[in-house]
Design an enzyme around this catalytic site. Structure first.
Site, PDB file in Angstrom:
ATOM      1  N   ARG A 184     -22.447   4.994  -6.159  1.00 54.06           N
ATOM      2  CA  ARG A 184     -21.226   5.640  -6.640  1.00 54.06           C
ATOM      3  C   ARG A 184     -20.594   6.481  -5.542  1.00 54.06           C
ATOM      4  NH1 ARG A 184     -19.953   2.225  -9.255  1.00 54.06           N
ATOM      5  NH2 ARG A 184     -21.826   1.264  -8.438  1.00 54.06           N
ATOM      6  N   LYS A 204     -15.089  -6.021  -6.757  1.00 52.41           N
ATOM      7  CA  LYS A 204     -15.036  -6.934  -7.904  1.00 52.41           C
ATOM      8  C   LYS A 204     -13.946  -6.509  -8.884  1.00 52.41           C
ATOM      9  CE  LYS A 204     -19.355  -6.186  -9.001  1.00 52.41           C
ATOM     10  NZ  LYS A 204     -19.718  -5.313  -7.867  1.00 52.41           N
ATOM     11  N   THR A 205     -13.953  -5.217  -9.203  1.00 51.82           N
ATOM     12  CA  THR A 205     -12.944  -4.734 -10.142  1.00 51.82           C
ATOM     13  C   THR A 205     -11.551  -4.881  -9.517  1.00 51.82           C
ATOM     14  OG1 THR A 205     -14.567  -3.220 -11.038  1.00 51.82           O
ATOM     15  CG2 THR A 205     -12.293  -2.785 -11.604  1.00 51.82           C
ATOM     16  N   ASP A 258     -15.076  -7.722 -16.646  1.00 48.55           N
ATOM     17  CA  ASP A 258     -15.706  -6.875 -15.627  1.00 48.55           C
ATOM     18  C   ASP A 258     -17.133  -6.547 -16.088  1.00 48.55           C
ATOM     19  OD1 ASP A 258     -15.963  -5.418 -13.336  1.00 48.55           O
ATOM     20  OD2 ASP A 258     -14.566  -3.820 -13.893  1.00 48.55           O
ATOM     21  N   GLU A 259     -18.012  -6.185 -15.160  1.00 47.63           N
ATOM     22  CA  GLU A 259     -19.389  -5.790 -15.497  1.00 47.63           C
ATOM     23  C   GLU A 259     -20.072  -6.860 -16.359  1.00 47.63           C
ATOM     24  OE1 GLU A 259     -20.599  -3.095 -14.204  1.00 47.63           O
ATOM     25  OE2 GLU A 259     -18.937  -1.719 -13.828  1.00 47.63           O
ATOM     26  N   GLN A 273     -26.994  -4.442 -10.967  1.00 48.08           N
ATOM     27  CA  GLN A 273     -26.497  -3.285 -11.712  1.00 48.08           C
ATOM     28  C   GLN A 273     -26.619  -3.491 -13.212  1.00 48.08           C
ATOM     29  OE1 GLN A 273     -22.922  -1.182 -10.142  1.00 48.08           O
ATOM     30  NE2 GLN A 273     -22.735  -2.979  -8.850  1.00 48.08           N
TER      31      GLN A 273
HETATM   32  N1  LIG Z   1     -10.125  -5.625   0.526  1.00 52.87           N
HETATM   33  C1  LIG Z   1     -10.180  -4.302   0.350  1.00 52.87           C
HETATM   34  N2  LIG Z   1      -9.552  -3.470   1.219  1.00 52.87           N
HETATM   35  C2  LIG Z   1      -9.604  -2.132   1.050  1.00 52.87           C
HETATM   36  N3  LIG Z   1     -10.260  -1.505   0.066  1.00 52.87           N
HETATM   37  C3  LIG Z   1     -10.910  -2.264  -0.846  1.00 52.87           C
HETATM   38  C4  LIG Z   1     -10.914  -3.700  -0.740  1.00 52.87           C
HETATM   39  N4  LIG Z   1     -11.641  -4.178  -1.761  1.00 52.87           N
HETATM   40  C5  LIG Z   1     -12.072  -3.102  -2.465  1.00 52.87           C
HETATM   41  N5  LIG Z   1     -11.634  -1.958  -1.926  1.00 52.87           N
HETATM   42  C6  LIG Z   1     -11.927  -0.582  -2.394  1.00 52.87           C
HETATM   43  O1  LIG Z   1     -13.335  -0.422  -2.465  1.00 52.87           O
HETATM   44  C7  LIG Z   1     -13.711   0.384  -3.560  1.00 52.87           C
HETATM   45  C8  LIG Z   1     -14.682  -0.382  -4.451  1.00 52.87           C
HETATM   46  O2  LIG Z   1     -13.993  -1.438  -5.126  1.00 52.87           O
HETATM   47  P1  LIG Z   1     -14.325  -1.843  -6.619  1.00 52.87           P
HETATM   48  O3  LIG Z   1     -14.443  -0.623  -7.456  1.00 52.87           O
HETATM   49  O4  LIG Z   1     -13.373  -2.878  -7.015  1.00 52.87           O
HETATM   50  O5  LIG Z   1     -15.780  -2.458  -6.375  1.00 52.87           O
HETATM   51  P2  LIG Z   1     -16.768  -3.106  -7.434  1.00 52.87           P
HETATM   52  O6  LIG Z   1     -17.360  -4.287  -6.781  1.00 52.87           O
HETATM   53  O7  LIG Z   1     -16.078  -3.304  -8.706  1.00 52.87           O
HETATM   54  O8  LIG Z   1     -17.860  -1.960  -7.536  1.00 52.87           O
HETATM   55  P3  LIG Z   1     -18.936  -1.727  -8.728  1.00 52.87           P
HETATM   56  O9  LIG Z   1     -19.980  -2.771  -8.531  1.00 52.87           O
HETATM   57  O10 LIG Z   1     -19.459  -0.370  -8.473  1.00 52.87           O
HETATM   58  O11 LIG Z   1     -18.198  -1.882  -9.993  1.00 52.87           O
HETATM   59  C9  LIG Z   1     -12.437   0.767  -4.264  1.00 52.87           C
HETATM   60  O12 LIG Z   1     -12.024   2.033  -3.814  1.00 52.87           O
HETATM   61  C10 LIG Z   1     -11.469  -0.315  -3.823  1.00 52.87           C
HETATM   62  O13 LIG Z   1     -10.128   0.116  -3.872  1.00 52.87           O
HETATM   63 MG   LIG Z   2     -16.425  -2.552 -10.620  1.00 51.33          MG
END
Ligand SMILES: Nc1ncnc2c1ncn2[C@@H]1O[C@H](COP(=O)(O)OP(=O)(O)OP(=O)(O)O)[C@@H](O)[C@H]1O
Ligand SMILES: [Mg+2]
Length: 675
Positions: free
Chosen positions: A610, A33-34, A215-216, A246
């Protein structure tokens, strides 16, 4: 977290390319997402937006810094610097700094942190009991978050306690206005008021940002949502990303209702789910999914990973907190060993309750492993740092009364309680700040000559220091000014006088020097920031000290509360103190409602997710309760992880037996035919 201009999956791409209308990405942990936000920023720039027209809102200043860093890797330093990436609170500061005057606020207003607020409330309510003051603080904050002022609160008050709180609130508002100060709630509600009432300001701010990304999103509260809506207006597209599983700030007024309101308020909302997890191994993900499956589902989400099972999730059962810390630290040491590919920053130790950090800190120190504490008592909460910040804040805004009180008594300079009480009374009567009152000729008639002299001397020193701080620009001058100032006020001696142990005093003094270096570094600027004066550095400090941790890139182990770990990831994570009473947390005999338990479970889910490669869940057999050691029960969340059902806690003997059975079956099976 490196952000190479690499791949996005089709769902992520859809979110990134949906530029026109409102968009909600609703997806589980580690699904990117981030990453979507960061890539969408790049896409928006490509589409022709100026960096300053893009606002990205994160939950903490630390997350903002991290997002800017990730953006920098995609779009370069210059554009990244100009992006409006901030928390809701810092965005509020920006609005108030620019247009607060339209609400009658001075340009250099002060921001009161929670301690300041408590001080003002104790004084306003004529009550020294912190517990009562805290209850007022809580009630007033809740009212403010519902958009009520003291008059409205007085009408809404349901019982005597609330009626008293409303009266205190009235005095509190008066004092804040006299001090030209705002509290954290005001940082959201005042900008909201501005946008609601002032058409010109509204038009200006709605034109400032051409896309807003949040975000969040699950942890925004009602007023923050209203501020978002006010900024978005009729035309600005926005992208919110979040995960209802979350949502861990319900206790601070965050509301899942905001997720439900979005599609109602924005019928054109495009909702995009993401299902692939890119963070964790299969075993870790399965444990997380098993736990969260126990909560009622609001939004059905799937989460899968292409990574193999990876290492089993390990369960550590420990005799005591000491034992737990010892084992965790030994494990970190062993895993890092001499392997240059493993960094200290690959490790995090996460816990629910702050006090668990202390014993880990000790053990890490003993093992000479560098670490940082985030989410708990940060550097800026230390008394000596608060003293210095008090002084700096006073330079920025002489009307900042808590800062005035801190500075005038650190160190003691012959200005006693009585004098200060008279000063306070005088200031209250004339609705001025303490600093302003100090120079009033009428005050001189009601105080003794010596007291007045000391006050005047202090006032002149502050004015003089402010003048010098205005001109001390760059690292060297800043350092010289700060060291000179510390000498002037005899601060080192003050620390040694006040501290029973020399060692403690020395450690405090070294914190002070560290702080001076930090100010000098900031004043020195770097390739991204020009040189600053001490006064300019001081201006940012009031905000930073309470909202942020130092976000310097360092190779250190992270000690963090679960709350502060949100959004982050580490290759190796230890979840400590996973016991009933600690996680789920339960204060005293507090009743555990289903809602509370669900929020605690979401915290556990945040903690598990995490981890990228290894996860250790540690639980205590006995734990400290006050000064006593009591028997401790493993958390129900451990059972809910169902470690036995995955490869998690499989007994090696059991695995061997299975292997034998499989081999035996193979041997007795008919041989494959030759054709
Ligand atoms: N399409 C992709 N290909 C490769 N790596 C990815 C891809 N999408 C996300 N990632 C990697 O996966 C990990 C998690 O991504 P991110 O932090 O954006 O998730 P999130 O959904 O924001 O998590 P959270 O809910 O914990 O905030 C990061 O290391 C990111 O670089
Ligand atoms: Mg995130």
């Amino acid at each position: 977290m490196a952000e190479a201009p690499a791949t996005l999956n089709p769902a992520q791409l859809a979110a990134v390319h949906h530029l026109e209308g409102p968009c909600l990405v609703l997806a589980g942990a580690g699904s990117g997402k981030t990453r979507v936000i960061v890539h969408k920023i790049a896409r928006l720039l490509q589409a022709g937006l100026e960096p300053r027209q893009i606002a990205a809102i994160t939950f903490t200043n630390k997350a903002a810094a991290e997002m800017r860093e990730r953006a920098k890797q995609l779009v370069g330093g210059r554009a990244a610097k100009e992006l409006a990436i901030s928390t809701f609170h810092s965005l509020g500061v920006r609005l108030l700094k620019t247009d607060g005057s339209r609400l009658g606020l001075k340009e250099q207003f002060s921001i009161f942190d929670s301690d300041d607020v408590l001080g003002v409330l104790r004084e306003a309510g004529g009550c020294n009991d912190n517990a009562i003051a805290r209850r007022w603080q809580w009630t007033i904050s809740l009212w403010k978050n519902q958009g009520l002022d003291s008059d409205a609160a007085a009408l809404a008050a349901a019982d005597d306690d609330e009626r008293i709180a409303a009266v205190v609130m009235k005095r509190y508002e008066e004092r804040l206005a006299a001090f030209q100060a705002v509290d954290f709630d005001d940082l959201i509600s005042l900008p909201l008021k501005l946008l609601a009432r002032d058409a010109e300001a509204r038009e200006k701010w709605q034109g400032t940002f051409r896309h807003i990304l949040v975000d969040e999103y699950q942890d925004t509260n009602a007023v923050q949502y209203d501020l978002l809506k006010a900024l978005v207006g009729e035309h600005t597209p926005f992208t919110a990303v979040g995960d209802d599983d979350q949502s861990i700030y319900g206790w601070r007024g965050a509301t899942i209702e905001n997720l439900k309101r979005l599609p109602q308020d924005f019928p054109r909302l495009k909702v995009i789910p993401l299902e692939q997890n890119y963070r964790s191994t299969g075993n870790i993900l399965r444990a997380a999914n098993n736990v969260i499956a126990q909560n009622p589902k609001i939004y059905e989400k799937k989460l899968w990973s292409e990574f193999g099972d990876g290492e089993p999730v390990r369960l550590l059962e420990c005799d005591s907190e000491e034992h737990e810390a010892e084992r965790a630290v030994a494990r970190i040491q062993a895993m890092r060993g001499d392997d240059a590919r493993v960094a200290w920053s690959d490790f995090a130790i996460l816990y629910r309750a702050n006090h668990l950090a202390r014993v880990f800190e000790k053990k890490l120190r003993q093992a000479q492993i560098p670490y940082k504490v985030s989410g708990g008592q940060s550097y800026f909460d230390r008394a000596e740092i608060k003293d210095l910040c008090g002084w700096l804040r006073l330079l920025v805004n002489p009307d900042d009364d808590p800062a005035f009180l801190r500075a005038v008594t650190t160190p003691k300079r012959g200005i006693g309680h009585q004098t200060l009480a008279s000063l306070g009374e005088f200031a209250g009567k004339w609705k001025t700040s303490l600093f302003e009152a100090l120079f009033s000729p009428t005050l001189a008639t009601s105080l003794k000559g010596k007291a007045i002299d000391s006050l005047h001397e202090f006032g002149r020193y502050v004015n003089d220091l402010e003048e010098r701080a205005k001109h001390a620009r760059g690292a060297e001058d800043a350092k010289a000014l700060m060291l000179g100032f510390l000498k002037d006020i005899g601060y080192e001696q003050h620390l040694y006088d006040g501290e029973e142990s020399e060692k403690l005093a020395a450690s405090r003094w070294s914190n002070v020097l560290d702080f001076v270096d930090w100010i000098a570094r900031r004043a020195g600027g770097d390739e991204d920031r020009p040189e600053q004066t001490v006064l300019e550095v001081a201006q940012t400090i009031a905000v930073i000290m309470s909202l942020a941790e130092r976000s310097e890139d360092q190779d250190v182990v992270t000690l963090s509360t679960l709350h502060a770990s949100k959004g982050l990831e580490w290759p190796h994570v230890v979840l400590a103190g996973v016991n009933e009473g600690l996680l789920p947390f339960r204060a005293g005999e507090e009743e555990m409602t289903p809602e509370r338990l669900e929020e605690e479970r979401r915290l556990m889910y945040v903690g598990i997710t995490r981890a990228r490669r290894t996860l250790v869940v540690s639980t205590l057999r006995r734990r400290k309760k006050g000064r006593e050691l009591v028997a401790a029960v493993p958390s129900r969340f451990i059972t809910e992880m169902k470690l036995n059902e995955s490869t998690g806690r499989e007994d090696p003997r059991e695995r061997l037996a299975k292997l034998r059975a499989a081999l035996a079956a193979k041997a007795s099976a008919p041989a494959p035919s030759a054709d």
